[in-house]
Design a protein around this motif. Structure first.
Motif, PDB file in Angstrom:
ATOM      1  N   GLY A 162      -0.262   0.613  -2.255  1.00 50.07           N
ATOM      2  CA  GLY A 162       0.412   1.571  -1.402  1.00 50.07           C
ATOM      3  C   GLY A 162      -0.350   1.940  -0.146  1.00 50.07           C
ATOM      4  N   ILE A 221       7.037 -12.841  -4.651  1.00 51.75           N
ATOM      5  CA  ILE A 221       6.624 -12.894  -3.253  1.00 51.75           C
ATOM      6  C   ILE A 221       6.291 -14.328  -2.855  1.00 51.75           C
ATOM      7  N   ASP A 281      11.807 -12.136  -3.412  1.00 51.86           N
ATOM      8  CA  ASP A 281      12.159 -10.763  -3.054  1.00 51.86           C
ATOM      9  C   ASP A 281      11.576 -10.399  -1.687  1.00 51.86           C
ATOM     10  N   ILE A 282      10.381 -10.920  -1.423  1.00 54.07           N
ATOM     11  CA  ILE A 282       9.643 -10.573  -0.204  1.00 54.07           C
ATOM     12  C   ILE A 282       8.909 -11.822   0.278  1.00 54.07           C
ATOM     13  N   THR A 329       5.455 -12.733   2.414  1.00 50.72           N
ATOM     14  CA  THR A 329       4.221 -12.173   2.947  1.00 50.72           C
ATOM     15  C   THR A 329       3.633 -13.115   3.986  1.00 50.72           C
ATOM     16  N   LEU A 337       8.398  -8.391  -8.960  1.00 55.67           N
ATOM     17  CA  LEU A 337       8.413  -8.589  -7.520  1.00 55.67           C
ATOM     18  C   LEU A 337       7.929 -10.009  -7.236  1.00 55.67           C
ATOM     19  N   ALA A 365      -0.023  -8.253   0.697  1.00 57.75           N
ATOM     20  CA  ALA A 365       1.061  -7.810  -0.185  1.00 57.75           C
ATOM     21  C   ALA A 365       0.536  -6.904  -1.293  1.00 57.75           C
ATOM     22  N   MET A 413       3.901  -8.705 -10.439  1.00 60.70           N
ATOM     23  CA  MET A 413       4.083  -9.274  -9.111  1.00 60.70           C
ATOM     24  C   MET A 413       3.554 -10.696  -9.185  1.00 60.70           C
ATOM     25  N   GLN A 451      -0.028  -3.531   0.224  1.00 58.64           N
ATOM     26  CA  GLN A 451       1.219  -2.829   0.536  1.00 58.64           C
ATOM     27  C   GLN A 451       2.006  -2.415  -0.695  1.00 58.64           C
ATOM     28  N   TYR A 452       2.167  -3.341  -1.659  1.00 57.35           N
ATOM     29  CA  TYR A 452       3.087  -3.071  -2.761  1.00 57.35           C
ATOM     30  C   TYR A 452       2.429  -2.593  -4.052  1.00 57.35           C
ATOM     31  N   ALA A 453       1.160  -2.907  -4.251  1.00 51.73           N
ATOM     32  CA  ALA A 453       0.487  -2.473  -5.480  1.00 51.73           C
ATOM     33  C   ALA A 453      -0.406  -1.261  -5.234  1.00 51.73           C
TER      34      ALA A 453
END
Length: 193
Positions: free
Chosen positions: A192, A157, A171-172, A174, A155, A185, A138, A188-190
């Motif tokens: 969860g 960001i 991709d996203i 934040t 990913l 981020a 990421m 949320q993404y690493a």
């Protein structure tokens, strides 16, 4: 990946024709002429950046003479501009030197590296060294010089307060940096959460 000293001299020959400031990164430190440190405010560099620059640079009497005497490989050339039109013209000229890669991270600067020396290349080398897949990476960015890194990551960001073109490529998106966007981020993404 270094800029050889002869190519750095060729770049400096271009820079000397324009109203701007520049310094070199050599052996992990910033090398500059005294006028560089004395004129930062004149070129609109924010006070907090001036403090960082002045505390991290080693002045030498003449950069051209320094290169000719010691022949050091150059890690980076940092350029500071007052006028956008001058920045655009210098960028155009430097981009014609095949051995160089020209990018920017701030409205008033250009960064000149050896061709291929990008944050994306750095991420790929780190990933290979750690033996992890692209999908397990990421990256976060807010400016032009971050684009290759976001493209190399599994990913990519962009910060909400980042450059518009970067946000379109990410991709996203934040939160902004002053709203802890990186932490949000990661959670949320690493993690969860």
């Amino acid at each position: 990946q270094y800029i050889d000293w002869q190519t750095a001299l060729k770049a400096i020959e271009i820079l000397e024709r324009y109203p701007m400031l520049y310094d070199l990164y050599i052996e992990g430190r910033g090398i500059c002429e005294a006028q560089f440190l004395e004129r930062l405010e004149e070129f609109g560099v924010p006070p907090e950046n001036c403090r960082i620059i002045r505390s991290s640079r080693q002045p030498v009497p003449n950069l051209i003479a320094y290169l000719k005497e010691f022949h050091p490989p150059v890690q980076k050339i940092n350029l500071i501009f007052r006028e956008k039109a001058v920045k655009a013209e210098v960028r155009r000229e430097l981009s014609q030197i095949d051995a160089l890669s020209v990018t920017s991270s701030l409205p008033w600067n250009l960064e000149v590296n050896a061709q291929g020396a990008t944050k994306g290349g750095g991420l790929e080398r780190l990933r290979a060294h750690l033996n992890i897949s692209r999908e397990e990476t990421m990256a976060f960015g807010d400016g032009e010089n971050d684009l290759p890194m976001l493209q190399a990551a599994g990913l990519g960001i962009a910060m909400e307060n980042g450059a518009d073109f970067l946000k379109k490529q990410a991709d996203i998106i934040t939160l902004t940096n002053d709203r802890d966007g990186v932490a949000a981020a990661i959670e949320q993404y690493a993690l969860g959460e």
